[in-house]
Write an enzyme that holds these catalytic residues in place. Sequence first.
Site, PDB file in Angstrom:
ATOM      1  N   CYS A   1      -7.605   4.567  15.872  1.00 24.04           N
ATOM      2  CA  CYS A   1      -8.753   4.462  14.965  1.00 24.04           C
ATOM      3  C   CYS A   1      -8.840   3.060  14.372  1.00 24.04           C
ATOM      4  O   CYS A   1      -7.841   2.357  14.251  1.00 24.04           O
ATOM      5  CB  CYS A   1      -8.600   5.450  13.823  1.00 24.04           C
ATOM      6  SG  CYS A   1      -8.438   7.129  14.381  1.00 24.04           S
TER       7      CYS A   1
ATOM      8  N   ARG B   1     -10.052  -1.599  20.378  1.00 12.64           N
ATOM      9  CA  ARG B   1      -8.921  -0.694  20.112  1.00 12.64           C
ATOM     10  C   ARG B   1      -9.102   0.659  20.806  1.00 12.64           C
ATOM     11  O   ARG B   1      -8.153   1.422  20.906  1.00 12.64           O
ATOM     12  CB  ARG B   1      -8.796  -0.444  18.592  1.00 12.64           C
ATOM     13  CG  ARG B   1      -8.464  -1.695  17.811  1.00 12.64           C
ATOM     14  CD  ARG B   1      -8.697  -1.478  16.321  1.00 12.64           C
ATOM     15  NE  ARG B   1      -7.762  -0.547  15.722  1.00 12.64           N
ATOM     16  CZ  ARG B   1      -6.597  -0.888  15.190  1.00 12.64           C
ATOM     17  NH1 ARG B   1      -6.221  -2.153  15.208  1.00 12.64           N
ATOM     18  NH2 ARG B   1      -5.812   0.008  14.649  1.00 12.64           N
TER      19      ARG B   1
ATOM     20  N   TRP C   1     -10.397   7.497  17.251  1.00  9.94           N
ATOM     21  CA  TRP C   1      -9.689   7.790  18.502  1.00  9.94           C
ATOM     22  C   TRP C   1      -9.077   9.155  18.242  1.00  9.94           C
ATOM     23  O   TRP C   1      -8.119   9.295  17.487  1.00  9.94           O
ATOM     24  CB  TRP C   1      -8.637   6.710  18.757  1.00  9.94           C
ATOM     25  CG  TRP C   1      -7.625   7.012  19.806  1.00  9.94           C
ATOM     26  CD1 TRP C   1      -6.385   7.556  19.626  1.00  9.94           C
ATOM     27  CD2 TRP C   1      -7.732   6.782  21.205  1.00  9.94           C
ATOM     28  NE1 TRP C   1      -5.730   7.670  20.821  1.00  9.94           N
ATOM     29  CE2 TRP C   1      -6.523   7.213  21.812  1.00  9.94           C
ATOM     30  CE3 TRP C   1      -8.742   6.250  22.019  1.00  9.94           C
ATOM     31  CZ2 TRP C   1      -6.297   7.121  23.182  1.00  9.94           C
ATOM     32  CZ3 TRP C   1      -8.497   6.169  23.384  1.00  9.94           C
ATOM     33  CH2 TRP C   1      -7.299   6.599  23.945  1.00  9.94           C
TER      34      TRP C   1
ATOM     35  N   ASN D   1      -6.846   6.392   9.221  1.00  7.30           N
ATOM     36  CA  ASN D   1      -6.218   6.074  10.502  1.00  7.30           C
ATOM     37  C   ASN D   1      -4.767   6.528  10.387  1.00  7.30           C
ATOM     38  O   ASN D   1      -4.080   6.162   9.450  1.00  7.30           O
ATOM     39  CB  ASN D   1      -6.297   4.552  10.741  1.00  7.30           C
ATOM     40  CG  ASN D   1      -5.508   4.114  11.949  1.00  7.30           C
ATOM     41  OD1 ASN D   1      -5.132   4.934  12.785  1.00  7.30           O
ATOM     42  ND2 ASN D   1      -5.271   2.823  12.058  1.00  7.30           N
ATOM     43  N   GLY D   2      -4.324   7.362  11.341  1.00 11.26           N
ATOM     44  CA  GLY D   2      -2.942   7.841  11.293  1.00 11.26           C
ATOM     45  C   GLY D   2      -2.899   9.341  11.526  1.00 11.26           C
ATOM     46  O   GLY D   2      -3.867   9.934  12.008  1.00 11.26           O
TER      47      GLY D   2
ATOM     48  N   GLU E   1       9.973   1.902  38.190  1.00  7.77           N
ATOM     49  CA  GLU E   1       8.987   1.421  37.219  1.00  7.77           C
ATOM     50  C   GLU E   1       9.071  -0.110  37.060  1.00  7.77           C
ATOM     51  O   GLU E   1       8.047  -0.787  36.973  1.00  7.77           O
ATOM     52  CB  GLU E   1       9.209   2.134  35.867  1.00  7.77           C
ATOM     53  CG  GLU E   1       8.297   1.712  34.739  1.00  7.77           C
ATOM     54  CD  GLU E   1       6.797   1.904  34.998  1.00  7.77           C
ATOM     55  OE1 GLU E   1       6.423   2.540  35.996  1.00  7.77           O
ATOM     56  OE2 GLU E   1       6.001   1.364  34.212  1.00  7.77           O
TER      57      GLU E   1
ATOM     58  N   LYS F   1       5.992  -2.639  37.894  1.00 12.64           N
ATOM     59  CA  LYS F   1       5.448  -3.600  36.927  1.00 12.64           C
ATOM     60  C   LYS F   1       5.357  -4.993  37.558  1.00 12.64           C
ATOM     61  O   LYS F   1       4.367  -5.686  37.393  1.00 12.64           O
ATOM     62  CB  LYS F   1       6.323  -3.681  35.651  1.00 12.64           C
ATOM     63  CG  LYS F   1       6.240  -2.519  34.691  1.00 12.64           C
ATOM     64  CD  LYS F   1       4.980  -2.442  33.867  1.00 12.64           C
ATOM     65  CE  LYS F   1       3.926  -1.609  34.505  1.00 12.64           C
ATOM     66  NZ  LYS F   1       3.998  -0.168  34.376  1.00 12.64           N
TER      67      LYS F   1
ATOM     68  N   GLU G   1       2.436  -5.208  40.227  1.00 10.23           N
ATOM     69  CA  GLU G   1       1.050  -5.242  39.743  1.00 10.23           C
ATOM     70  C   GLU G   1       0.734  -6.471  38.909  1.00 10.23           C
ATOM     71  O   GLU G   1      -0.382  -6.969  38.930  1.00 10.23           O
ATOM     72  CB  GLU G   1       0.701  -3.958  38.978  1.00 10.23           C
ATOM     73  CG  GLU G   1       1.523  -3.690  37.750  1.00 10.23           C
ATOM     74  CD  GLU G   1       1.049  -2.439  37.009  1.00 10.23           C
ATOM     75  OE1 GLU G   1       1.868  -1.825  36.324  1.00 10.23           O
ATOM     76  OE2 GLU G   1      -0.134  -2.093  37.103  1.00 10.23           O
TER      77      GLU G   1
ATOM     78  N   HIS H   1      22.838   2.579  52.866  1.00 13.84           N
ATOM     79  CA  HIS H   1      22.251   3.322  53.995  1.00 13.84           C
ATOM     80  C   HIS H   1      21.125   2.542  54.653  1.00 13.84           C
ATOM     81  O   HIS H   1      20.289   3.108  55.342  1.00 13.84           O
ATOM     82  CB  HIS H   1      21.758   4.694  53.513  1.00 13.84           C
ATOM     83  CG  HIS H   1      22.870   5.534  52.965  1.00 13.84           C
ATOM     84  ND1 HIS H   1      23.859   6.080  53.757  1.00 13.84           N
ATOM     85  CD2 HIS H   1      23.186   5.870  51.682  1.00 13.84           C
ATOM     86  CE1 HIS H   1      24.713   6.741  52.999  1.00 13.84           C
ATOM     87  NE2 HIS H   1      24.336   6.619  51.730  1.00 13.84           N
TER      88      HIS H   1
ATOM     89  N   LYS I   1      -7.831   0.306  35.108  1.00 12.17           N
ATOM     90  CA  LYS I   1      -6.996   1.017  34.139  1.00 12.17           C
ATOM     91  C   LYS I   1      -7.016   2.516  34.405  1.00 12.17           C
ATOM     92  O   LYS I   1      -6.004   3.191  34.266  1.00 12.17           O
ATOM     93  CB  LYS I   1      -7.509   0.719  32.716  1.00 12.17           C
ATOM     94  CG  LYS I   1      -6.678   1.363  31.614  1.00 12.17           C
ATOM     95  CD  LYS I   1      -5.297   0.754  31.537  1.00 12.17           C
ATOM     96  CE  LYS I   1      -4.393   1.447  30.553  1.00 12.17           C
ATOM     97  NZ  LYS I   1      -2.969   1.182  30.834  1.00 12.17           N
TER      98      LYS I   1
HETATM   99  O1  M6R Z   1      -3.967   7.374  33.456  1.00 11.22           O
HETATM  100  P1  M6R Z   1      -2.815   7.797  34.328  1.00 11.22           P
HETATM  101  O2  M6R Z   1      -1.526   7.808  33.616  1.00 11.22           O
HETATM  102  O3  M6R Z   1      -3.098   9.102  35.028  1.00 11.22           O
HETATM  103  O4  M6R Z   1      -2.761   6.686  35.452  1.00 11.22           O
HETATM  104  C1  M6R Z   1      -1.894   6.791  36.533  1.00 11.22           C
HETATM  105  C2  M6R Z   1      -1.647   5.446  37.171  1.00 11.22           C
HETATM  106  O5  M6R Z   1      -2.839   4.931  37.699  1.00 11.22           O
HETATM  107  C3  M6R Z   1      -1.077   4.439  36.157  1.00 11.22           C
HETATM  108  O6  M6R Z   1       0.092   4.958  35.595  1.00 11.22           O
HETATM  109  C4  M6R Z   1      -0.750   3.092  36.817  1.00 11.22           C
HETATM  110  O7  M6R Z   1       0.240   3.242  37.773  1.00 11.22           O
HETATM  111  C5  M6R Z   1      -0.297   2.116  35.728  1.00 11.22           C
HETATM  112  N1  M6R Z   1      -1.413   1.631  34.978  1.00 11.22           N
HETATM  113  C6  M6R Z   1       0.471   0.982  36.263  1.00 11.22           C
HETATM  114  O8  M6R Z   1       0.997   0.209  35.236  1.00 11.22           O
END
Ligand code: M6R
Length: 610
Positions: free
Chosen positions: A2, A27, A77, A101-102, A483, A487, A490, A506, A605
Amino acid sequence: MCGIVGYIGKNNAKDVLIEGLKRLEYRGYDSAGIAIVNDQTKKKVSIVKAVGKVAALAEKSQKRALNGSVGIAHTRWATHGKPSVANAHPHSAGRITLVHNGIIENYQELKNILIKKKHIFTSETDSEVVAHLIEQECKKKNFEDAVYATLKQLKGAYALGIINSDEPGKLIAVRNSSPLVLGVGDGEYIFASDPSAIIQHTKDVIYLEDGEVVIATASGYTVKTLTQKIRHRNVQKLEWNDEQAQKEGYAHFMLKEIFEQPHAIADALRGRMEIGEGLARLGGLRSVTDELREIERIIIISCGTSYNAGLVGEYMLEEYAGIPTEVEYASEYRYRKPLIDKHTAVIAISQSGETADTLAAIREAKRKGALTLGIVNAVGSTIARDTDAGVYNHAGPEISVASTKSFTSQLSILVLLTVLLGRQRDMSFTMGKRILTEMKRIPRHIDTIAKQDKKIKKLAQKYKKYDDLFYLGRKYNYPIALEGALKIKEISYVHAEGYAAGEMKHGPIALIDKDLPSIIIAPKDSVYEKTVSGIEEIRARRGKVIVITTKGTKELEKIANDIIEIPKTLEMLMPLLTVVPLQLFAYHFGVARGLDVDQPRNLAKSVTVE
Ligand code: M6R
């Protein structure tokens, strides 16, 4: 998350507030609203609200005579209740109108008391309860004392902007664990969740601290403590431009969101842990408590970062709740012939709640008769609506394409879910208590790791020339290797491979030479010795090694090229810590290679297509 704006001064409040809301749009929000104390009638507050964009609110406001120089405004939000005009702020109760907000943890308890006192509620929000409480207190006290009496009853996080139609020339603002900044202008005062809504009026600001209350009139302001003592605060000069203000001084949203993790995790846990009883309480799952008791198998479906969170959840749920768990890419699951019965729960994990593959998979599971649950950040999103029950992350909007704070908040919810399901089964009270006690410490531990940012930046600069990286981890940290590699891929467009450390011999070890550095996650856990053997094997082949390990693991200094230390915690909670240096490393690696880390090429996103 928010956004709040409040104005008291000599100008038209509506213009200042709408402009302020526009500047807070980044935001993330789903509805907006404004309340103005009418100049002519003084004792009347006019409220306008709209679902959707601030532009829609601005248009609606044009049609109303909102003339006044005192007002409050809000972008919502959603946390409690769907996005709707009724749930949008400001909320009113009699003479009191406020924006919040909170999260008010004890709102239900307070609401029940107020209902008995004949208060009538028009929204599903926790925020409306605060307006009614102040109104109730105003029956016996003056405005300021009524606010103080209310604050004593609230548990949770809040930033509040409050006006009272009986005292039209006063605006009270409060900060407790949710951000609030006071802009000190020439005969005008502006409150906002961050300086981006203030900077066009004044660069003189006070960052309010937790437990501070500001009482403002057009002729001045007083900052007080929760015990009503006056506090003298120095005004500070903002050096930022508009864009920097939105990022609160961070160079990128990704970095801001990495640093926000302690707060996001605290919000995910807020009101959901009864440490004394070793219990987790997830309100969104209350309606399916009996079904949860009957679950014999869990399938987690998700994509990308959310999938990696699910993999950590698999280890937690099997080890501590004793429920067989599988994790599947949603894009694969939807085309399989899923074997499901009524004792299977299918959990969708999604930050956006709109990922097409996850949505299709959860719908398929539902058709087959599974109990479907969601762990979702975006309130009111399609996955949140389509599942039988679920838990919201409360991480606030994530703007950078690379997921960071949503990942650690997903892990936090999985910890709570493990305790909830575990305690319904074999988990002892002592174990529940131990997990929750340690979980509560995680935000502070992340703060400690974030203090190594400069060191990690240097490391990223040292390794930025490499075009291939290996990420290795075992057990709880195998998904963290995935993960970390995701990161880097991407953000930096560099090839990175995440692997289970035990699998190296292996096949992949054939790749190791001086040009392929490995990042190895080796905290002191039940597989530590085995991971260290892997490090030795890589070093023997001239591979460079960066190790993420627990503080005080001296023996690794002799074999690793570089070490990043994390604080000690329970093995199952380690991923919440080990991922943070990897996020920072990926961020600085991408920046060092001159890339746009917030909007990497080819990525969106929210992936709403198959
Ligand atoms: O909105 P979601 O969590 O369902 O999105 C899934 C993936 O597209 C998302 O986690 C993507 O791998 C990340 N943005 C990468 O950092």
